[in-house]
Scaffold this motif. Structure first.
Motif, PDB file in Angstrom:
ATOM      1  N   SER A 128      33.036  29.929  39.198  1.00  0.00           N
ATOM      2  CA  SER A 128      33.091  29.278  38.231  1.00  0.00           C
ATOM      3  C   SER A 128      32.968  27.122  38.142  1.00  0.00           C
ATOM      4  O   SER A 128      33.384  26.594  39.060  1.00  0.00           O
ATOM      5  CB  SER A 128      34.094  29.339  36.675  1.00  0.00           C
ATOM      6  N   SER A 129      32.402  26.590  37.111  1.00  0.00           N
ATOM      7  CA  SER A 129      32.787  25.604  36.730  1.00  0.00           C
ATOM      8  C   SER A 129      33.047  24.672  36.119  1.00  0.00           C
ATOM      9  O   SER A 129      33.463  25.394  35.042  1.00  0.00           O
ATOM     10  CB  SER A 129      31.300  24.671  37.178  1.00  0.00           C
ATOM     11  N   ILE A 130      33.857  23.697  35.998  1.00  0.00           N
ATOM     12  CA  ILE A 130      34.781  23.069  34.645  1.00  0.00           C
ATOM     13  C   ILE A 130      34.155  21.741  34.605  1.00  0.00           C
ATOM     14  O   ILE A 130      34.354  20.805  35.734  1.00  0.00           O
ATOM     15  CB  ILE A 130      36.572  22.996  34.812  1.00  0.00           C
ATOM     16  N   PHE A 131      33.844  21.814  33.068  1.00  0.00           N
ATOM     17  CA  PHE A 131      33.713  20.247  32.565  1.00  0.00           C
ATOM     18  C   PHE A 131      34.686  19.475  31.913  1.00  0.00           C
ATOM     19  O   PHE A 131      34.882  20.379  31.134  1.00  0.00           O
ATOM     20  CB  PHE A 131      32.050  20.651  31.856  1.00  0.00           C
ATOM     21  N   LEU A 132      34.673  18.267  31.852  1.00  0.00           N
ATOM     22  CA  LEU A 132      35.839  17.250  31.548  1.00  0.00           C
ATOM     23  C   LEU A 132      34.961  16.181  30.430  1.00  0.00           C
ATOM     24  O   LEU A 132      34.185  15.812  31.298  1.00  0.00           O
ATOM     25  CB  LEU A 132      37.150  16.813  31.857  1.00  0.00           C
ATOM     26  N   PHE A 133      35.063  15.909  28.998  1.00  0.00           N
ATOM     27  CA  PHE A 133      33.939  15.553  28.518  1.00  0.00           C
ATOM     28  C   PHE A 133      35.331  14.081  27.493  1.00  0.00           C
ATOM     29  O   PHE A 133      36.534  14.879  27.671  1.00  0.00           O
ATOM     30  CB  PHE A 133      33.723  15.601  26.707  1.00  0.00           C
ATOM     31  N   ASP A 134      35.408  12.779  27.383  1.00  0.00           N
ATOM     32  CA  ASP A 134      35.769  12.464  26.743  1.00  0.00           C
ATOM     33  C   ASP A 134      35.775  12.778  24.692  1.00  0.00           C
ATOM     34  O   ASP A 134      35.346  13.077  24.454  1.00  0.00           O
ATOM     35  CB  ASP A 134      35.308  10.935  26.666  1.00  0.00           C
ATOM     36  N   PRO A 135      37.783  13.147  24.854  1.00  0.00           N
ATOM     37  CA  PRO A 135      37.842  13.509  23.576  1.00  0.00           C
ATOM     38  C   PRO A 135      37.703  12.379  22.355  1.00  0.00           C
ATOM     39  O   PRO A 135      36.775  12.929  20.874  1.00  0.00           O
ATOM     40  CB  PRO A 135      38.812  13.662  23.349  1.00  0.00           C
ATOM     41  N   GLU A 136      36.712  11.047  22.336  1.00  0.00           N
ATOM     42  CA  GLU A 136      36.489  10.815  21.689  1.00  0.00           C
ATOM     43  C   GLU A 136      35.232   9.665  21.216  1.00  0.00           C
ATOM     44  O   GLU A 136      34.644  10.352  20.675  1.00  0.00           O
ATOM     45  CB  GLU A 136      37.130   8.762  21.563  1.00  0.00           C
ATOM     46  N   THR A 137      34.377  10.614  22.529  1.00  0.00           N
ATOM     47  CA  THR A 137      32.947  10.040  22.598  1.00  0.00           C
ATOM     48  C   THR A 137      31.784  11.599  23.006  1.00  0.00           C
ATOM     49  O   THR A 137      30.556  11.068  22.565  1.00  0.00           O
ATOM     50  CB  THR A 137      32.753   8.850  23.877  1.00  0.00           C
ATOM     51  N   GLY A 138      32.625  11.992  22.780  1.00  0.00           N
ATOM     52  CA  GLY A 138      32.041  13.154  24.022  1.00  0.00           C
ATOM     53  C   GLY A 138      31.168  12.632  25.411  1.00  0.00           C
ATOM     54  O   GLY A 138      30.715  14.264  25.620  1.00  0.00           O
ATOM     55  N   ARG A 139      31.632  11.223  25.334  1.00  0.00           N
ATOM     56  CA  ARG A 139      30.967  12.082  27.146  1.00  0.00           C
ATOM     57  C   ARG A 139      30.944  12.055  28.462  1.00  0.00           C
ATOM     58  O   ARG A 139      32.871  12.663  28.154  1.00  0.00           O
ATOM     59  CB  ARG A 139      30.547   9.931  27.478  1.00  0.00           C
ATOM     60  N   PRO A 140      30.329  12.690  29.489  1.00  0.00           N
ATOM     61  CA  PRO A 140      31.514  13.836  29.944  1.00  0.00           C
ATOM     62  C   PRO A 140      31.730  12.717  31.206  1.00  0.00           C
ATOM     63  O   PRO A 140      31.768  11.564  31.290  1.00  0.00           O
ATOM     64  CB  PRO A 140      29.749  14.089  31.234  1.00  0.00           C
ATOM     65  N   GLN A 141      32.699  13.014  31.649  1.00  0.00           N
ATOM     66  CA  GLN A 141      34.194  12.563  33.375  1.00  0.00           C
ATOM     67  C   GLN A 141      33.962  12.915  33.823  1.00  0.00           C
ATOM     68  O   GLN A 141      33.778  12.116  35.249  1.00  0.00           O
ATOM     69  CB  GLN A 141      35.562  12.326  31.726  1.00  0.00           C
ATOM     70  N   ALA A 142      33.629  14.733  34.231  1.00  0.00           N
ATOM     71  CA  ALA A 142      33.624  14.648  35.493  1.00  0.00           C
ATOM     72  C   ALA A 142      32.988  16.254  35.543  1.00  0.00           C
ATOM     73  O   ALA A 142      33.833  17.240  34.650  1.00  0.00           O
ATOM     74  CB  ALA A 142      35.456  15.349  36.388  1.00  0.00           C
ATOM     75  N   MET A 143      33.105  17.180  36.445  1.00  0.00           N
ATOM     76  CA  MET A 143      32.902  18.650  36.778  1.00  0.00           C
ATOM     77  C   MET A 143      33.509  18.524  38.056  1.00  0.00           C
ATOM     78  O   MET A 143      33.306  18.084  39.011  1.00  0.00           O
ATOM     79  CB  MET A 143      31.025  18.318  37.561  1.00  0.00           C
ATOM     80  N   VAL A 144      34.017  20.009  37.875  1.00  0.00           N
ATOM     81  CA  VAL A 144      34.962  20.018  38.838  1.00  0.00           C
ATOM     82  C   VAL A 144      34.793  22.158  39.699  1.00  0.00           C
ATOM     83  O   VAL A 144      34.944  22.436  38.460  1.00  0.00           O
ATOM     84  CB  VAL A 144      36.307  20.156  38.333  1.00  0.00           C
ATOM     85  N   GLY A 145      35.001  21.670  40.710  1.00  0.00           N
ATOM     86  CA  GLY A 145      34.395  23.183  40.849  1.00  0.00           C
ATOM     87  C   GLY A 145      35.743  23.948  40.764  1.00  0.00           C
ATOM     88  O   GLY A 145      36.920  23.955  41.057  1.00  0.00           O
ATOM     89  N   GLY A 146      35.503  25.351  40.356  1.00  0.00           N
ATOM     90  CA  GLY A 146      36.639  26.407  39.264  1.00  0.00           C
ATOM     91  C   GLY A 146      37.248  27.319  40.079  1.00  0.00           C
ATOM     92  O   GLY A 146      38.159  27.993  39.321  1.00  0.00           O
ATOM     93  N   ASN A 147      36.903  27.115  41.095  1.00  0.00           N
ATOM     94  CA  ASN A 147      37.449  28.373  41.363  1.00  0.00           C
ATOM     95  C   ASN A 147      38.569  29.104  42.431  1.00  0.00           C
ATOM     96  O   ASN A 147      39.296  29.609  41.475  1.00  0.00           O
ATOM     97  CB  ASN A 147      36.225  29.425  43.025  1.00  0.00           C
ATOM     98  N   LEU A 148      39.221  27.787  43.038  1.00  0.00           N
ATOM     99  CA  LEU A 148      40.490  27.572  43.503  1.00  0.00           C
ATOM    100  C   LEU A 148      41.072  27.535  42.085  1.00  0.00           C
ATOM    101  O   LEU A 148      42.289  28.025  42.458  1.00  0.00           O
ATOM    102  CB  LEU A 148      41.285  26.697  44.500  1.00  0.00           C
ATOM    103  N   LEU A 149      41.162  26.103  41.277  1.00  0.00           N
ATOM    104  CA  LEU A 149      41.764  26.298  40.416  1.00  0.00           C
ATOM    105  C   LEU A 149      41.919  27.542  39.156  1.00  0.00           C
ATOM    106  O   LEU A 149      43.428  27.408  38.382  1.00  0.00           O
ATOM    107  CB  LEU A 149      40.852  25.353  39.402  1.00  0.00           C
ATOM    108  N   THR A 150      40.921  28.545  39.372  1.00  0.00           N
ATOM    109  CA  THR A 150      41.697  29.632  38.119  1.00  0.00           C
ATOM    110  C   THR A 150      42.290  30.387  38.754  1.00  0.00           C
ATOM    111  O   THR A 150      43.277  30.997  37.867  1.00  0.00           O
ATOM    112  CB  THR A 150      39.513  30.237  38.405  1.00  0.00           C
TER     113      THR A 150
END
Length: 320
Positions: free
Chosen positions: A84-106
């Motif tokens: 898996s991969s996790i994508f974070l966005f600015d909740p005010e503008t919707g602009r992408p902030q980060a893409m994070v490897g999701g395997n260990l995090l899960t």
């Protein structure tokens, strides 16, 4: 946008960080400051699953999505089955902030949720930990559980018993005696039972579980999966991360469909954390946490990783 590959995650998030992040997100959910969007999950054939989990945490300022699934052929390719991969966005503008490897995090957030349920719902004198399942996630579960209770022994069962050697090694590393047992013996001895399988049919039966036991059922996150007998949920005080997921894709789906459990009888763990619910009804009660795995858990741990990475100058910035 900051890209944080899987290889950096271990140095950016500890198990305690994951525990704290999951606790905070459960509290935000209970206070109606955070919510998950409907899960999209598709079967791809041959046991493969792919989907999206997303949500918004107004309190934590997190908006995002996790994309990924379960690919049972990966082990033969030298990879873990969950990807898996996790994508974070600015909740005010919707602009992408980060893409994070999701395997260990899960793995870390799933183990943290289980441990949080044990910390708040298991008897304080729990001494024997029972493990049902011995896949990649099981080791994380064992280590996380050992951080919240002073267990004196680990008993374990797996459909393929030869896989239990990894759990035995982890138990030895923790200084805990380990024994491979039958399901009947596991239920007779264990004060806490963690189920972490991808089973399509129940392995832990109502008759296996004695009074006073706490179960953390962490494997059922898709329609059709089942780890414990439905009648066990009718007998237990049932808790979950999110009721909507519990009754549709979680362990409670079978008990609800059979008319053995009403959705309104299920309590969120967040309600316990903020003091809205007392938690364990009595020392003799069976408590069960239906851990379905919500998007907000993923966003919470990913946000912590991004914060650490920026402070340490790690990761790769790309223009979007």
């Amino acid at each position: 946008m900051l890209i944080i590959p899987e290889a950096l995650i271990a140095d950016l998030l500890s198990p305690q960080d994951a525990f704290d992040a999951v606790e905070a997100c459960f509290k935000a959910m209970a206070m109606a400051q955070a919510y998950n969007f409907p899960v999209v999950r598709e079967a791809l054939g041959e046991g493969r699953q792919y989907g999206f989990k997303s949500g918004l945490d107004r309190l934590g300022g997190q908006l995002g999505v996790k994309a990924g699934g379960y690919f049972p052929g990966n082990a033969a390719r030298g990879m873990i089955n969950h990807q898996s991969s996790i994508f974070l966005f600015d909740p005010e503008t919707g602009r992408p902030q980060a893409m994070v490897g999701g395997n260990l995090l899960t793995a870390l957030r799933t183990a943290a949720a289980s441990a949080l349920s044990i910390d708040r719902l298991a008897r304080r004198d729990a001494r024997v930990l029972g493990m049902v399942g011995a896949g990649h996630q099981a080791g994380f579960q064992l280590r996380a559980a050992a951080r919240v209770r002073q267990f004196e022994k680990v008993v374990a069962w797996n459909l393929h018993p030869e896989m239990l050697t990894n759990l035995a090694a982890i138990a030895a590393d923790l200084g805990l005696p380990f024994q491979a047992v039958t399901l009947e013996q596991l239920g007779a001895e264990a004060d806490v039972i963690i189920t972490i399988t991808s089973a399509p049919a129940a392995s832990v039966l109502n008759a296996h579980v004695r009074a006073g036991t706490h179960l953390a059922c962490m494997g059922t996150d898709t329609k059709g999966k089942q780890e414990v007998e439905a009648s066990l949920l009718a007998r237990a005080a049932v808790f979950t991360d999110e009721v909507a997921q519990s009754v549709t894709i979680g362990e409670a789906q079978h008990a609800v469909a059979a008319g053995l459990l009403q959705p309104q009888a299920i309590t969120t763990l967040g309600d316990v954390l903020i003091g809205r619910h007392a938690g364990r009804p009595s020392e003799n009660a069976v408590t069960l946490f239906d851990g379905t795995g919500v998007a907000l858990q993923d966003l919470a741990v990913a946000a912590k990783v991004v914060e650490r990475a920026r402070a340490m100058g790690l990761g790769y910035e790309v223009a979007v």
